[in-house]
Design a protein around this motif. Structure first.
Motif, PDB file in Angstrom:
ATOM      1  N   LEU A  54       0.837  -1.202   0.000  1.00 30.16           N
ATOM      2  CA  LEU A  54       0.000   0.000   0.000  1.00 30.16           C
ATOM      3  C   LEU A  54       0.874   1.256   0.000  1.00 30.16           C
ATOM      4  CD1 LEU A  54      -2.736   1.372   0.044  1.00 30.16           C
ATOM      5  CD2 LEU A  54      -2.818   0.998   2.529  1.00 30.16           C
ATOM      6  N   ARG A  55       1.975   1.237   0.727  1.00 26.09           N
ATOM      7  CA  ARG A  55       2.899   2.381   0.725  1.00 26.09           C
ATOM      8  C   ARG A  55       3.453   2.601  -0.679  1.00 26.09           C
ATOM      9  NH1 ARG A  55       7.994   1.402   3.994  1.00 26.09           N
ATOM     10  NH2 ARG A  55       8.300   0.052   2.218  1.00 26.09           N
ATOM     11  N   ASP A  56       3.828   1.506  -1.370  1.00 30.41           N
ATOM     12  CA  ASP A  56       4.354   1.623  -2.732  1.00 30.41           C
ATOM     13  C   ASP A  56       3.303   2.219  -3.672  1.00 30.41           C
ATOM     14  OD1 ASP A  56       6.676   0.495  -1.763  1.00 30.41           O
ATOM     15  OD2 ASP A  56       6.316  -1.487  -2.648  1.00 30.41           O
ATOM     16  N   LEU A  57       2.064   1.771  -3.539  1.00 26.16           N
ATOM     17  CA  LEU A  57       0.983   2.319  -4.356  1.00 26.16           C
ATOM     18  C   LEU A  57       0.788   3.798  -4.042  1.00 26.16           C
ATOM     19  CD1 LEU A  57      -1.425   2.006  -6.335  1.00 26.16           C
ATOM     20  CD2 LEU A  57      -2.809   1.482  -4.312  1.00 26.16           C
ATOM     21  N   SER A  58       0.831   4.138  -2.772  1.00 30.46           N
ATOM     22  CA  SER A  58       0.662   5.525  -2.355  1.00 30.46           C
ATOM     23  C   SER A  58       1.760   6.407  -2.950  1.00 30.46           C
ATOM     24  CB  SER A  58       0.678   5.614  -0.828  1.00 30.46           C
ATOM     25  OG  SER A  58       0.525   6.939  -0.413  1.00 30.46           O
ATOM     26  N   GLU A  59       2.984   5.929  -2.933  1.00 31.08           N
ATOM     27  CA  GLU A  59       4.095   6.687  -3.515  1.00 31.08           C
ATOM     28  C   GLU A  59       3.927   6.844  -5.018  1.00 31.08           C
ATOM     29  OE1 GLU A  59       7.459   4.445  -2.126  1.00 31.08           O
ATOM     30  OE2 GLU A  59       7.494   5.492  -0.192  1.00 31.08           O
ATOM     31  N   SER A  60       3.456   5.801  -5.700  1.00 31.74           N
ATOM     32  CA  SER A  60       3.203   5.883  -7.140  1.00 31.74           C
ATOM     33  C   SER A  60       2.098   6.892  -7.440  1.00 31.74           C
ATOM     34  CB  SER A  60       2.811   4.513  -7.701  1.00 31.74           C
ATOM     35  OG  SER A  60       3.871   3.602  -7.550  1.00 31.74           O
ATOM     36  N   CYS A  61       1.062   6.896  -6.628  1.00 34.44           N
ATOM     37  CA  CYS A  61      -0.033   7.845  -6.812  1.00 34.44           C
ATOM     38  C   CYS A  61       0.430   9.271  -6.564  1.00 34.44           C
ATOM     39  CB  CYS A  61      -1.216   7.487  -5.921  1.00 34.44           C
ATOM     40  SG  CYS A  61      -2.084   6.013  -6.487  1.00 34.44           S
ATOM     41  N   ALA A  62       1.335   9.454  -5.620  1.00 37.83           N
ATOM     42  CA  ALA A  62       1.880  10.789  -5.365  1.00 37.83           C
ATOM     43  C   ALA A  62       2.656  11.280  -6.588  1.00 37.83           C
ATOM     44  CB  ALA A  62       2.776  10.775  -4.126  1.00 37.83           C
ATOM     45  N   LEU A  63       3.411  10.390  -7.228  1.00 38.86           N
ATOM     46  CA  LEU A  63       4.126  10.764  -8.456  1.00 38.86           C
ATOM     47  C   LEU A  63       3.141  11.106  -9.573  1.00 38.86           C
ATOM     48  CD1 LEU A  63       6.989   8.098  -8.521  1.00 38.86           C
ATOM     49  CD2 LEU A  63       7.217  10.567  -8.145  1.00 38.86           C
ATOM     50  N   LEU A  64       2.113  10.285  -9.730  1.00 38.36           N
ATOM     51  CA  LEU A  64       1.103  10.556 -10.747  1.00 38.36           C
ATOM     52  C   LEU A  64       0.386  11.879 -10.465  1.00 38.36           C
ATOM     53  CD1 LEU A  64      -0.537   7.057 -11.261  1.00 38.36           C
ATOM     54  CD2 LEU A  64       0.662   8.413 -12.986  1.00 38.36           C
ATOM     55  N   GLU A  65       0.075  12.112  -9.204  1.00 44.77           N
ATOM     56  CA  GLU A  65      -0.604  13.356  -8.821  1.00 44.77           C
ATOM     57  C   GLU A  65       0.267  14.561  -9.175  1.00 44.77           C
ATOM     58  OE1 GLU A  65      -2.885  15.141  -4.908  1.00 44.77           O
ATOM     59  OE2 GLU A  65      -1.204  13.784  -4.591  1.00 44.77           O
ATOM     60  N   ARG A  66       1.548  14.471  -8.907  1.00 42.79           N
ATOM     61  CA  ARG A  66       2.472  15.564  -9.197  1.00 42.79           C
ATOM     62  C   ARG A  66       2.550  15.851 -10.694  1.00 42.79           C
ATOM     63  NH1 ARG A  66       7.995  13.760  -8.600  1.00 42.79           N
ATOM     64  NH2 ARG A  66       7.862  13.628 -10.840  1.00 42.79           N
ATOM     65  N   ASP A  67       2.543  14.780 -11.503  1.00 45.40           N
ATOM     66  CA  ASP A  67       2.713  14.923 -12.947  1.00 45.40           C
ATOM     67  C   ASP A  67       1.393  14.945 -13.715  1.00 45.40           C
ATOM     68  OD1 ASP A  67       5.438  14.901 -12.481  1.00 45.40           O
ATOM     69  OD2 ASP A  67       5.649  12.762 -12.900  1.00 45.40           O
ATOM     70  N   LEU A  68       0.276  14.939 -13.007  1.00 43.38           N
ATOM     71  CA  LEU A  68      -1.023  14.796 -13.671  1.00 43.38           C
ATOM     72  C   LEU A  68      -1.336  15.924 -14.644  1.00 43.38           C
ATOM     73  CD1 LEU A  68      -3.539  13.068 -13.969  1.00 43.38           C
ATOM     74  CD2 LEU A  68      -4.548  14.338 -12.069  1.00 43.38           C
ATOM     75  N   SER A  69      -1.063  17.144 -14.281  1.00 45.08           N
ATOM     76  CA  SER A  69      -1.406  18.268 -15.161  1.00 45.08           C
ATOM     77  C   SER A  69      -0.710  18.159 -16.505  1.00 45.08           C
ATOM     78  CB  SER A  69      -1.062  19.602 -14.498  1.00 45.08           C
ATOM     79  OG  SER A  69      -1.920  19.806 -13.412  1.00 45.08           O
ATOM     80  N   SER A  70       0.595  17.887 -16.496  1.00 41.29           N
ATOM     81  CA  SER A  70       1.307  17.781 -17.770  1.00 41.29           C
ATOM     82  C   SER A  70       0.862  16.539 -18.546  1.00 41.29           C
ATOM     83  CB  SER A  70       2.826  17.776 -17.555  1.00 41.29           C
ATOM     84  OG  SER A  70       3.215  16.657 -16.790  1.00 41.29           O
ATOM     85  N   LEU A  71       0.566  15.460 -17.839  1.00 46.74           N
ATOM     86  CA  LEU A  71       0.078  14.248 -18.506  1.00 46.74           C
ATOM     87  C   LEU A  71      -1.278  14.506 -19.169  1.00 46.74           C
ATOM     88  CD1 LEU A  71       0.208  11.210 -19.126  1.00 46.74           C
ATOM     89  CD2 LEU A  71      -0.793  10.806 -16.868  1.00 46.74           C
ATOM     90  N   LEU A  72      -2.186  15.172 -18.458  1.00 49.11           N
ATOM     91  CA  LEU A  72      -3.503  15.466 -19.023  1.00 49.11           C
ATOM     92  C   LEU A  72      -3.396  16.409 -20.211  1.00 49.11           C
ATOM     93  CD1 LEU A  72      -5.627  15.756 -15.769  1.00 49.11           C
ATOM     94  CD2 LEU A  72      -5.743  13.947 -17.495  1.00 49.11           C
ATOM     95  N   THR A  73      -2.484  17.362 -20.158  1.00 52.98           N
ATOM     96  CA  THR A  73      -2.273  18.264 -21.294  1.00 52.98           C
ATOM     97  C   THR A  73      -1.815  17.474 -22.510  1.00 52.98           C
ATOM     98  OG1 THR A  73      -1.751  20.121 -19.847  1.00 52.98           O
ATOM     99  CG2 THR A  73      -0.954  20.256 -22.126  1.00 52.98           C
ATOM    100  N   ARG A  74      -0.863  16.555 -22.321  1.00 54.70           N
ATOM    101  CA  ARG A  74      -0.392  15.727 -23.444  1.00 54.70           C
ATOM    102  C   ARG A  74      -1.509  14.840 -23.984  1.00 54.70           C
ATOM    103  NH1 ARG A  74       4.061  14.770 -19.989  1.00 54.70           N
ATOM    104  NH2 ARG A  74       3.516  12.584 -19.836  1.00 54.70           N
ATOM    105  N   LEU A  75      -2.329  14.289 -23.088  1.00 55.29           N
ATOM    106  CA  LEU A  75      -3.440  13.445 -23.533  1.00 55.29           C
ATOM    107  C   LEU A  75      -4.474  14.253 -24.300  1.00 55.29           C
ATOM    108  CD1 LEU A  75      -3.939  11.177 -20.397  1.00 55.29           C
ATOM    109  CD2 LEU A  75      -3.066  10.478 -22.640  1.00 55.29           C
ATOM    110  N   ARG A  76      -4.772  15.478 -23.851  1.00 57.21           N
ATOM    111  CA  ARG A  76      -5.717  16.344 -24.573  1.00 57.21           C
ATOM    112  C   ARG A  76      -5.194  16.656 -25.966  1.00 57.21           C
ATOM    113  NH1 ARG A  76      -5.368  19.700 -20.376  1.00 57.21           N
ATOM    114  NH2 ARG A  76      -6.656  19.063 -18.671  1.00 57.21           N
ATOM    115  N   GLU A  77      -3.903  16.978 -26.047  1.00 57.71           N
ATOM    116  CA  GLU A  77      -3.306  17.287 -27.348  1.00 57.71           C
ATOM    117  C   GLU A  77      -3.336  16.070 -28.266  1.00 57.71           C
ATOM    118  OE1 GLU A  77       0.527  18.708 -26.188  1.00 57.71           O
ATOM    119  OE2 GLU A  77      -0.241  20.692 -25.617  1.00 57.71           O
ATOM    120  N   ALA A  78      -3.023  14.902 -27.721  1.00 56.96           N
ATOM    121  CA  ALA A  78      -3.071  13.674 -28.525  1.00 56.96           C
ATOM    122  C   ALA A  78      -4.498  13.383 -28.971  1.00 56.96           C
ATOM    123  CB  ALA A  78      -2.518  12.498 -27.725  1.00 56.96           C
TER     124      ALA A  78
END
Length: 164
Positions: A126-150
């Motif tokens: 669960l800690r590993d998942l939480s850390e992965s989600c924290a990374l995704l949360e941090r990078d979410l805005s740029s990821l969503l921008t790339r997905l919108r553009e794609a």
């Protein structure tokens, strides 16, 4: 083949599973599938078979959670629509919840001590998942921008070229 009311019911159940009351899930589904995408509290109450007071309090809850927004309409007060970023806000909320559990997990691991314990592997997962989600949360805005553009690129490639 399912009917639109069946799809609406399934969508409202999905939204309810994400931690909102059942009537709020039904409201999100109503707004997502309505022709106008915007409706008054009175119309939603009638359509959903709920009291206006319940629909009104759920509209406030959904607005606080970033699902809906109030829309000024000349002939109606208190109309609402899904926010353009409603689904992104849903994702952000879920990622934040999973990312924020890390402190609780760390506390549990500390209480288990250094020795072997059957729960250690589950808490570490669960800690590993939480850390992965924290990374995704941090990078979410740029990821969503790339997905919108794609997505925009994909949609523009699907459109037939105008004939001259």
């Amino acid at each position: 083949m399912r009917t639109l009311p069946q799809v609406m019911e399934s969508l409202s159940g999905f939204i309810h599973q994400l931690g909102v009351p059942p009537i709020a899930g039904r409201m999100v589904a109503w707004l997502a599938l309505s022709e106008s995408g915007c409706d008054s509290l009175d119309a939603m109450a009638r359509g959903l078979g709920a009291s206006k007071a319940s629909v009104s309090s759920m509209a406030r809850l959904l607005a606080e959670r970033g699902f809906v927004e109030r829309v000024p309409v000349l002939d109606r007060r208190d109309s609402y629509r899904l926010r353009e970023d409603a689904w992104e806000n849903l994702l952000r909320t879920r990622l934040h919840a999973l990312a924020s559990v890390k402190g609780l997990v760390e506390e549990g691991l500390w209480l288990l001590g250094e020795g072997e314990h059957p729960a250690r592997a589950r808490l570490e997962a669960l800690r590993d998942l939480s850390e992965s989600c924290a990374l995704l949360e941090r990078d979410l805005s740029s990821l969503l921008t790339r997905l919108r553009e794609a997505g925009a690129d994909t949609r523009s490639r699907r459109k037939p070229a105008p004939r001259h």
